[in-house]
Design a protein around this motif. Structure first.
Motif, PDB file in Angstrom:
ATOM      1  N   ARG A 167     -60.620   1.005  30.188  1.00 30.24           N
ATOM      2  CA  ARG A 167     -60.911  -0.102  29.266  1.00 30.24           C
ATOM      3  C   ARG A 167     -61.322   0.446  27.910  1.00 30.24           C
ATOM      4  O   ARG A 167     -61.964   1.489  27.809  1.00 30.24           O
ATOM      5  CB  ARG A 167     -62.037  -0.978  29.825  1.00 30.24           C
ATOM      6  CG  ARG A 167     -61.667  -1.657  31.138  1.00 30.24           C
ATOM      7  CD  ARG A 167     -62.885  -2.173  31.860  1.00 30.24           C
ATOM      8  NE  ARG A 167     -63.682  -3.072  31.039  1.00 30.24           N
ATOM      9  CZ  ARG A 167     -64.876  -3.546  31.409  1.00 30.24           C
ATOM     10  NH1 ARG A 167     -65.406  -3.183  32.566  1.00 30.24           N
ATOM     11  NH2 ARG A 167     -65.536  -4.363  30.619  1.00 30.24           N
ATOM     12  N   GLN A 168     -60.945  -0.285  26.850  1.00 33.92           N
ATOM     13  CA  GLN A 168     -61.254   0.153  25.499  1.00 33.92           C
ATOM     14  C   GLN A 168     -62.570  -0.452  25.031  1.00 33.92           C
ATOM     15  O   GLN A 168     -62.974  -1.530  25.478  1.00 33.92           O
ATOM     16  CB  GLN A 168     -60.142  -0.255  24.534  1.00 33.92           C
ATOM     17  CG  GLN A 168     -58.821   0.450  24.771  1.00 33.92           C
ATOM     18  CD  GLN A 168     -57.835   0.169  23.646  1.00 33.92           C
ATOM     19  OE1 GLN A 168     -58.221  -0.041  22.508  1.00 33.92           O
ATOM     20  NE2 GLN A 168     -56.555   0.183  23.988  1.00 33.92           N
ATOM     21  N   TRP A 169     -63.212   0.281  24.109  1.00 32.88           N
ATOM     22  CA  TRP A 169     -64.397  -0.277  23.479  1.00 32.88           C
ATOM     23  C   TRP A 169     -64.012  -1.498  22.655  1.00 32.88           C
ATOM     24  O   TRP A 169     -63.009  -1.504  21.957  1.00 32.88           O
ATOM     25  CB  TRP A 169     -65.051   0.753  22.542  1.00 32.88           C
ATOM     26  CG  TRP A 169     -65.744   1.868  23.251  1.00 32.88           C
ATOM     27  CD1 TRP A 169     -65.331   3.164  23.334  1.00 32.88           C
ATOM     28  CD2 TRP A 169     -66.979   1.812  23.956  1.00 32.88           C
ATOM     29  NE1 TRP A 169     -66.227   3.919  24.056  1.00 32.88           N
ATOM     30  CE2 TRP A 169     -67.253   3.105  24.448  1.00 32.88           C
ATOM     31  CE3 TRP A 169     -67.890   0.786  24.236  1.00 32.88           C
ATOM     32  CZ2 TRP A 169     -68.392   3.411  25.188  1.00 32.88           C
ATOM     33  CZ3 TRP A 169     -69.026   1.088  24.964  1.00 32.88           C
ATOM     34  CH2 TRP A 169     -69.265   2.375  25.434  1.00 32.88           C
ATOM     35  N   ALA A 170     -64.819  -2.560  22.760  1.00 41.09           N
ATOM     36  CA  ALA A 170     -64.601  -3.760  21.953  1.00 41.09           C
ATOM     37  C   ALA A 170     -65.538  -3.696  20.741  1.00 41.09           C
ATOM     38  O   ALA A 170     -66.085  -2.660  20.397  1.00 41.09           O
ATOM     39  CB  ALA A 170     -64.858  -5.011  22.792  1.00 41.09           C
ATOM     40  N   ALA A 171     -65.762  -4.822  20.114  1.00 44.31           N
ATOM     41  CA  ALA A 171     -66.604  -4.864  18.915  1.00 44.31           C
ATOM     42  C   ALA A 171     -68.067  -5.102  19.261  1.00 44.31           C
ATOM     43  O   ALA A 171     -68.873  -5.425  18.400  1.00 44.31           O
ATOM     44  CB  ALA A 171     -66.106  -5.960  17.972  1.00 44.31           C
ATOM     45  N   SER A 202     -68.859  -7.176  27.021  1.00 42.22           N
ATOM     46  CA  SER A 202     -67.811  -6.285  27.522  1.00 42.22           C
ATOM     47  C   SER A 202     -68.178  -4.825  27.258  1.00 42.22           C
ATOM     48  O   SER A 202     -67.939  -3.949  28.098  1.00 42.22           O
ATOM     49  CB  SER A 202     -66.467  -6.622  26.856  1.00 42.22           C
ATOM     50  OG  SER A 202     -66.569  -6.513  25.444  1.00 42.22           O
ATOM     51  N   ASP A 203     -68.758  -4.563  26.111  1.00 42.22           N
ATOM     52  CA  ASP A 203     -69.195  -3.197  25.820  1.00 42.22           C
ATOM     53  C   ASP A 203     -70.416  -2.806  26.647  1.00 42.22           C
ATOM     54  O   ASP A 203     -70.595  -1.636  26.977  1.00 42.22           O
ATOM     55  CB  ASP A 203     -69.529  -3.056  24.329  1.00 42.22           C
ATOM     56  CG  ASP A 203     -68.300  -2.734  23.499  1.00 42.22           C
ATOM     57  OD1 ASP A 203     -67.214  -2.605  24.090  1.00 42.22           O
ATOM     58  OD2 ASP A 203     -68.425  -2.625  22.272  1.00 42.22           O
TER      59      ASP A 203
END
Length: 538
Positions: A350-354, A358-359
């Motif tokens: 999973r990618q880092w969000a803003a 989720s982070d």
């Protein structure tokens, strides 16, 4: 000792009713290099400071005879009047302090600080002293010495500040130089440069050197004789080769045996396994002002990390090695989701969000252990609050009793038990040693059950024996928990002991990468060869 430049007999140092140096004897001949070796708290530095009576509120006894020049009688540094000692400090006996950033005056250019010594002890005019200061900086290898002489300490790199300290110490061509950990805070290649510089200047001026250090490699390479100090006592002394090849005292053997040892499990290579952390084309840049009128309309760009590619699988350690300014720490901060970046950076797929929830889930998977445990642990929080803090964020449903039990379990996992430390959870960080504080920091990271730890120079602030203990702890935790590590360091020996894969960085770029045995045993890039050669100097 007949003909000794400095002869110390029965030196005792006490603060109040606590004696910290217990009647030690040693001597230094003209032009000789003597190393005083031991861990923090052994009494090395306070011994050196006491010779110039710079240890505040210290009660001194014994004798420290310093030979006179031109047939003059020897002087007892512990007994002569302060006015006479003031004429010796800086002129006949100079000192290089451990941390130049705090030893140099932040409010004055380094050239003015060097010139002040020349004006005071040599009676030079301000103009002549400034010219001599520029020449001294040039002699120590600082580029553009005239410009650097006008710079303030914060405008110089660590190596340049240390060179400026050396220039100041050698300004009056002293007969004895006291060097207190002169290379501890420096990168491995800069450390080798400073060591070569000191040896060259020592030969050029024929001065004696008392080297205070816990770095045994430095002692092997630099000193003629060594004195090993433990708890305020000199427990062994002799010629360096004899002491290192056949140590007699158990403490000396303990120091020599404290080099990091490799004890990590091999990791099966499975291209299909989901990596814990994976980067492709990772790029981090900062805006910088442009010079002149162009800066009114647009800013420039400084690229700190240039297109980095790497992957870390479960149970694997990726070492990132390079000098200060190479981009290691920037890469680590980007991996932690603390810096804006370009390219792809995935944590467990999973990618880092803003930001946001989720982070938060990804942050539980990745925790960090910082370089200096004293500054990274709040002095106002108890052990229970420090270690349990992550649970208030990532496990808010736990009641206080459950959090307390989890904290005790995490502390026991890192070797801190209530049976050893009564009222452990109610203590504060200052009540622990450096190695114990680093164990607290590791427990704080482990309590939320992460998959990967970012280790930012986790042992560089520790003595060699404590370093070995902490590395052993990290190796055990990796085997038991299947942890992955992103290890940031400039210490090639730590990389050898801990890493499965390694990447070598310089100026933000990855110059070489691969299995640790291949990269370190058969380096291909000249910069990697330089790093390995500097680390292997004996």
């Amino acid at each position: 000792m007949s003909g000794a430049l400095l002869n110390v007999q029965g030196l005792r140092v006490a603060f109040g009713d606590k004696e910290v140096v217990h009647g030690i004897d040693f001597d230094i001949a003209p032009g000789e290099k003597l190393a005083l070796v031991g861990e923090s708290g052994s009494g090395k530095t306070v011994t050196a400071l006491s010779l110039l009576r710079l240890a505040q509120n210290a009660q001194l006894s014994g004798r420290a005879s310093f030979a006179g020049e031109g047939g003059e009688a020897a002087r007892d540094l512990l007994q002569i009047p302060e006015r006479q000692l003031r004429g010796i400090r800086g002129k006949e006996i100079a000192m290089i302090f451990q941390e130049p950033m705090t030893a140099l005056n932040a409010l004055y250019p380094v050239g003015d600080q060097i010139a002040e010594v020349l004006e005071l002890h040599q009676g030079m005019s301000a103009r002549d002293a400034h010219q001599a200061a520029v020449q001294l900086l040039a002699d120590t290898g600082i580029p553009e010495p005239a410009r650097r002489a006008r710079a303030f300490p914060h405008q110089l790199s660590g190596g340049q500040r240390q060179r400026a300290m050396i220039a100041m110490a050698l300004a009056c061509k002293p007969r004895l130089l006291l060097a207190d950990e002169p290379t501890t805070a420096l990168d491995v290649t800069v450390r080798a440069q400073i060591l070569d510089l000191l040896a060259e200047l020592q030969r050029k001026h024929g001065m004696a050197v008392l080297l205070i250090t816990h770095d045994l490699n430095l002692v092997r390479r630099f000193a003629d004789r060594v004195a090993v100090m433990e708890n305020g006592h000199i427990v062994e002394h002799g010629v360096v080769a004899s002491v290192f090849d056949a140590p007699q005292h158990p403490y000396t053997r303990k120091l020599i045996d404290s080099r990091p040892t490799r004890d990590v499990a091999s990791v099966a290579v499975d291209p299909q396994a989901q990596p814990v952390l994976e980067a492709a084309g990772l790029r981090v840049s900062y805006p910088v002002p442009r010079p002149g009128i162009r800066g009114w309309f647009s800013s420039g760009e400084f690229v700190a990390v240039q297109g980095a590619d790497f992957r870390i699988v479960p149970g694997e350690t990726l070492g990132v090695v390079g000098e200060s300014g190479s981009g290691k720490s920037t890469l680590a901060l980007a991996a932690l989701g603390l810096l804006k970046h370009q390219g792809r950076l995935d944590v467990a797929g999973r990618q880092w969000a803003a930001g946001g929830r989720s982070d938060r889930a990804l942050r539980r998977l990745m925790q960090v252990v910082f370089q200096d445990p004293f500054s990274s642990l709040s002095p106002r929080m108890t052990v229970e609050q420090i270690v349990g803090e992550g649970l208030t964020v990532h496990a808010p449903g736990l009641d206080p009793r459950a959090r307390r039990e989890r904290a005790l379990t995490a502390l026991a996992d890192v070797g801190l038990a209530e049976s050893q430390f009564p009222a452990l959870l109610d203590r504060y960080p200052h009540e622990f040693s450096g190695g114990q504080r680093q164990r607290l920091a590791i427990a704080r990271a482990l309590i939320v059950d992460p998959k990967l730890l970012v280790l930012d120079e986790p042992t560089s602030a520790l003595d060699v024996t404590i370093q070995k203990q902490v590395l052993g702890l990290l190796q055990r935790l990796q085997r038991e928990r299947g942890l992955s590590y992103l290890l940031i360091t400039h210490d090639v020996e730590v990389i050898r002991a801990m890493a499965h894969q390694v990447i070598v960085m310089k100026d933000g770029a990855i110059l070489e990468s691969g299995a640790v045995e291949r990269v370190l045993d058969a380096p291909e890039h000249p910069y990697t060869q330089k790093l390995v050669a500097a680390a292997e100097c004996r």
